[in-house]
Each structure stands twice: as C-alpha cells, then as structure tokens.
Design a protein around this motif. Structure first.
Motif, short mmCIF file in Angstrom:
data_model
loop_
_atom_site.label_atom_id
_atom_site.label_comp_id
_atom_site.label_asym_id
_atom_site.label_seq_id
_atom_site.Cartn_x
_atom_site.Cartn_y
_atom_site.Cartn_z
N LEU A 139 0.83 -1.20 0.00
CA LEU A 139 0.00 0.00 0.00
C LEU A 139 0.87 1.26 0.00
O LEU A 139 0.57 2.24 -0.70
CB LEU A 139 -0.92 0.01 1.22
CG LEU A 139 -2.21 -0.79 1.16
CD1 LEU A 139 -2.91 -0.76 2.50
CD2 LEU A 139 -3.12 -0.28 0.06
N GLY A 143 1.12 3.66 -3.22
CA GLY A 143 0.68 5.04 -3.10
C GLY A 143 1.60 6.02 -3.82
O GLY A 143 1.16 7.10 -4.23
N SER A 146 0.01 6.00 -7.35
CA SER A 146 -1.37 6.49 -7.40
C SER A 146 -1.49 7.94 -6.95
O SER A 146 -2.33 8.68 -7.46
CB SER A 146 -2.26 5.59 -6.52
OG SER A 146 -2.28 4.27 -7.01
N SER A 286 -6.11 4.46 -11.37
CA SER A 286 -6.62 3.33 -10.60
C SER A 286 -7.55 2.47 -11.45
O SER A 286 -7.51 1.23 -11.38
CB SER A 286 -7.36 3.83 -9.35
OG SER A 286 -6.50 4.56 -8.51
N SER A 301 0.29 -0.57 -7.46
CA SER A 301 -0.47 0.68 -7.41
C SER A 301 -1.78 0.32 -6.74
O SER A 301 -2.17 -0.85 -6.69
CB SER A 301 -0.70 1.27 -8.81
OG SER A 301 -1.76 0.61 -9.46
N TRP A 302 -2.47 1.31 -6.23
CA TRP A 302 -3.71 1.01 -5.52
C TRP A 302 -4.74 0.37 -6.45
O TRP A 302 -5.56 -0.43 -6.03
CB TRP A 302 -4.28 2.28 -4.90
CG TRP A 302 -3.45 2.75 -3.73
CD1 TRP A 302 -2.46 2.05 -3.10
CD2 TRP A 302 -3.53 4.02 -3.07
NE1 TRP A 302 -1.91 2.80 -2.08
CE2 TRP A 302 -2.55 4.00 -2.03
CE3 TRP A 302 -4.32 5.14 -3.23
CZ2 TRP A 302 -2.37 5.08 -1.18
CZ3 TRP A 302 -4.14 6.22 -2.39
CH2 TRP A 302 -3.17 6.19 -1.37
N LEU A 306 -6.32 -3.41 -5.89
CA LEU A 306 -7.76 -3.55 -5.71
C LEU A 306 -8.35 -4.59 -6.64
O LEU A 306 -9.40 -5.18 -6.34
CB LEU A 306 -8.44 -2.20 -5.93
CG LEU A 306 -9.92 -2.08 -5.59
CD1 LEU A 306 -10.16 -2.39 -4.12
CD2 LEU A 306 -10.44 -0.70 -5.95
N PRO A 324 -6.99 -0.83 -0.43
CA PRO A 324 -6.64 0.17 -1.45
C PRO A 324 -7.84 1.00 -1.90
O PRO A 324 -7.71 2.20 -2.15
CB PRO A 324 -6.09 -0.68 -2.60
CG PRO A 324 -5.62 -1.94 -1.95
CD PRO A 324 -6.56 -2.19 -0.83
N LEU A 327 -8.46 3.71 0.61
CA LEU A 327 -7.48 4.80 0.50
C LEU A 327 -7.75 5.68 -0.72
O LEU A 327 -7.57 6.91 -0.65
CB LEU A 327 -6.07 4.23 0.44
CG LEU A 327 -5.54 3.59 1.74
CD1 LEU A 327 -4.15 3.05 1.53
CD2 LEU A 327 -5.54 4.61 2.87
N ILE A 328 -8.16 5.08 -1.84
CA ILE A 328 -8.53 5.86 -3.02
C ILE A 328 -9.68 6.79 -2.68
O ILE A 328 -9.69 7.98 -3.02
CB ILE A 328 -8.90 4.94 -4.19
CG1 ILE A 328 -7.66 4.18 -4.69
CG2 ILE A 328 -9.50 5.75 -5.35
CD1 ILE A 328 -7.97 3.10 -5.71
#
Length: 353
Positions: A139, A143, A146, A286, A301-302, A306, A324, A327-328
């Motif tokens: 993560l 980040g 992302s 994303s 990447s997030w 995911l 993820p 967090l997005i």
C-alpha cells in the motif's frame, strides 16, 4: 500563506489538508515505514490474515507488543486452507528493526525499518495477498504511483493549457476560432475509453516505469483542452484592461504581455483547477490498473491491488484486500474537500457575503 490560514479555520478543509499531508509523508518514507520491501514475497503465507498484536499476556499481565506466527493448514471439513496461530513462541515487535536494505529518499543507504519482529518471526499488519506479499508494505509503495500521477500530469496539462488558452484569447479572430475548434475536438474524445484502447495496444514488454510515464503523458494530452478553454474565456475579459493597454503603448511584445501580465491574473482559477483535477487523474490511473491495463504486477499501485479484491470470495473472507479502495476514496474525497474550500476562499462573490 493567507490561503493556508483560511484552510485551517475551516474544519473540513483542515481535516482534508492533514489527511493528504499524512498520506504524502508516509509514501515519501515508505521504505522506512514498511516492514518489508516492495519485492518481498512468502508463498507459504498466501492470503494470511492480518497479524494479531497482543499487549496482555495469557496470565493477564501487561507486556510489550508481541505477535505469533501463523501455521497454514488444510481443513477438509471446510475444503479450504486456514491459518492458526503458533502459540509456542512469542515474537516481540521492536522499533527500528534491522531488515532488508534500501535507500532512504533514494539517496541514503539504510537497513532499519520503523518496526518489525526478529528471530524468524513475521508481521503482516494488513494480511497478505495471493503471492504472500505484505499488503501494508505494498500500500505504501503503491501510493507513490497512485498519489503522484496526478501532479505529474499537471506539469504537462497546465503549461500547455495556459499558453494555448492565453494565445487564443489574446489574439482572437480566426486564430481563436481555429484553436478553439481543435480544443473542442480533443474534448469530444471519450477520454477513459481512449485510455483503455491506448493502454491495450502498448507493447507487453514495457516496464512499469515506462508504462507509468506513458499513462501520465496520455492523461495530460487529453486533459489540457478543457482547461485551455476556460483560460481563454478569462483572457478575453482581461485583455482590454487598462494595464494591458498601457503595456501595448509602451511597446511590450505580445508574448511578454500574455506571460507577464495576463496569465498571472488567472492564478486563482489555476490553483482551484489543480486541486480539483488531481482526483480525476488518481481515479483514471486506478481504473486502468484495476482493468489490468495500467501498472503491471509485481509493481504495486492502488488500482492493481484492488483488482484482486473483485472476487466475491475475497470480499467475503479476505476484506483486508479492499484497503486500497478505501485509501482511493479517502484521497479523492480529501482533494475535493480541499479544492472546494480553496474555491470558496478565492471566489470574490463568496467573500463579499
């Protein structure tokens, strides 16, 4: 500084600013904070649940934080793999534990991590994925992609949009008509579907860094047109002001007038547009990575993290894989709250109320 002072007076904007500052701080020091590197993998711990941390012993006494290793077993009755704690040995969680080597900030050689366990133990704060990789560590590293892709795109979008819109609005006439029709043609392109097509035809041998840079360029080349159109409208209203006419009388060149006197008047809008544009770039990257057309495994990447959570069984039994997405959501919401607050601060109409 005045904007920052107003941000900290608004509780929502202040919260959004603190959240974003915290997110960027942890991804900046991801190598130090993460207990494992981005390439770490333990195939024996595939889909291991988050490590349970204890501060009270079985005798009911306070203790330093510790955890137990997991034992992987197959349960015939359930027809699935389960994890049980090996209570035979405690592994104490220590600060500044020596681990895998890395370069802090990409410069300073270091092998100390913020926390970890020793003597054959392991800790997975948010569990592991199908390949036994620590979700928490990924993560942090994911980040970096992302959360930075939006700002990198802005370095291309805003110079092009400002100059293009400034020239179009300042000179007007046939040049303005031609330039705006071209910008409208760019705006008419369905951007996300174009991204999917372009990402799908990229050579399979491209590295994630190359793919990342190309995604940034593609996003930027699509996003400048709408921004340029708004700047052009602002320039139309500014170019007849007295200070612009005075510069013309003094013999200043057209390029100097545009760059030195007209475009700086659009600063308020530029700041607002920047904060409100970043979320769209985060979502675009994303979305592409979620569809498997963006950043590729094993790089994180997030979005591509995911992707693993789209299976119903993972959502039901392995909810930590949804982190993820959370967090997005937090990052996009924070940018939107901050952008709305800045817009209110810089809008003369809202200030006069």
């Amino acid at each position: 500084m005045e904007i920052l002072q107003k941000i900290f007076k608004d509780k929502f904007a202040k919260s959004a600013f603190i959240v974003l500052a915290f997110l960027y701080l942890i991804i900046l020091f991801a190598d130090f904070i993460a207990p494992y590197s981005s390439t770490y993998s333990n195939r024996d711990m595939s889909y291991a649940p988050p490590s349970k941390i204890y501060t009270i012993t079985e005798e009911g006494k306070w203790s330093l934080p510790y955890t137990y290793n997991y034992i992987r077993e197959y349960e015939p009755a359930l027809m699935q793999t389960i994890y049980k704690q090996d209570r035979s040995k405690k592994y104490y969680i220590k600060p500044f534990v020596k681990g895998e080597k890395y370069k802090l900030l990409g410069i300073i050689p270091c092998d100390r991590h913020l926390f970890g366990v020793r003597n054959g133990g392991y800790i997975y704060p948010l569990g592991t994925d199908i390949n036994g990789r620590d979700v928490f560590s990924r993560l942090l590293f994911g980040g970096r992609i992302s959360m930075t892709i939006g700002f990198l795109s802005l370095f291309i979008v805003f110079p092009i949009g400002l100059l293009y819109g400034g020239i179009s609005g300042y000179f007007g006439g046939i040049l303005d008509t031609i330039m705006m029709r071209f910008a409208e043609a760019i705006m008419a392109i369905p951007s996300f579907y174009l991204l999917i097509i372009l990402a799908a035809i990229l050579p399979s041998g491209m590295t994630s860094i190359q793919r990342f840079c190309l995604i940034v360029v593609i996003l930027a080349l699509i996003g400048w047109a709408g921004f340029a159109r708004v700047v052009r409208g602002m320039v139309l209203s500014i170019k007849n002001e007295e200070f612009v006419q005075a510069e013309k009388t003094m013999g200043a060149s057209n390029l100097r007038i545009i760059l030195k006197h007209i475009l700086p008047q659009t600063t308020s809008y530029v700041i607002i547009a920047m904060t409100l544009s970043v979320p769209s770039y985060i979502l675009a990257e994303s979305g592409l990575s979620f569809l498997g057309l963006g950043i590729q495994q094993p790089d994180a990447s997030w979005g591509n993290m995911l992707k693993e959570a789209q299976e119903f069984t993972n959502i039901l039994y392995r909810p930590w894989l949804l982190t993820p997405g959370f967090l997005i959501f937090i990052a996009v919401l924070s940018f939107n709250l901050l952008g709305d607050a800045i817009r209110d601060f810089l809008d003369p109409k809202s200030q006069s109320k």
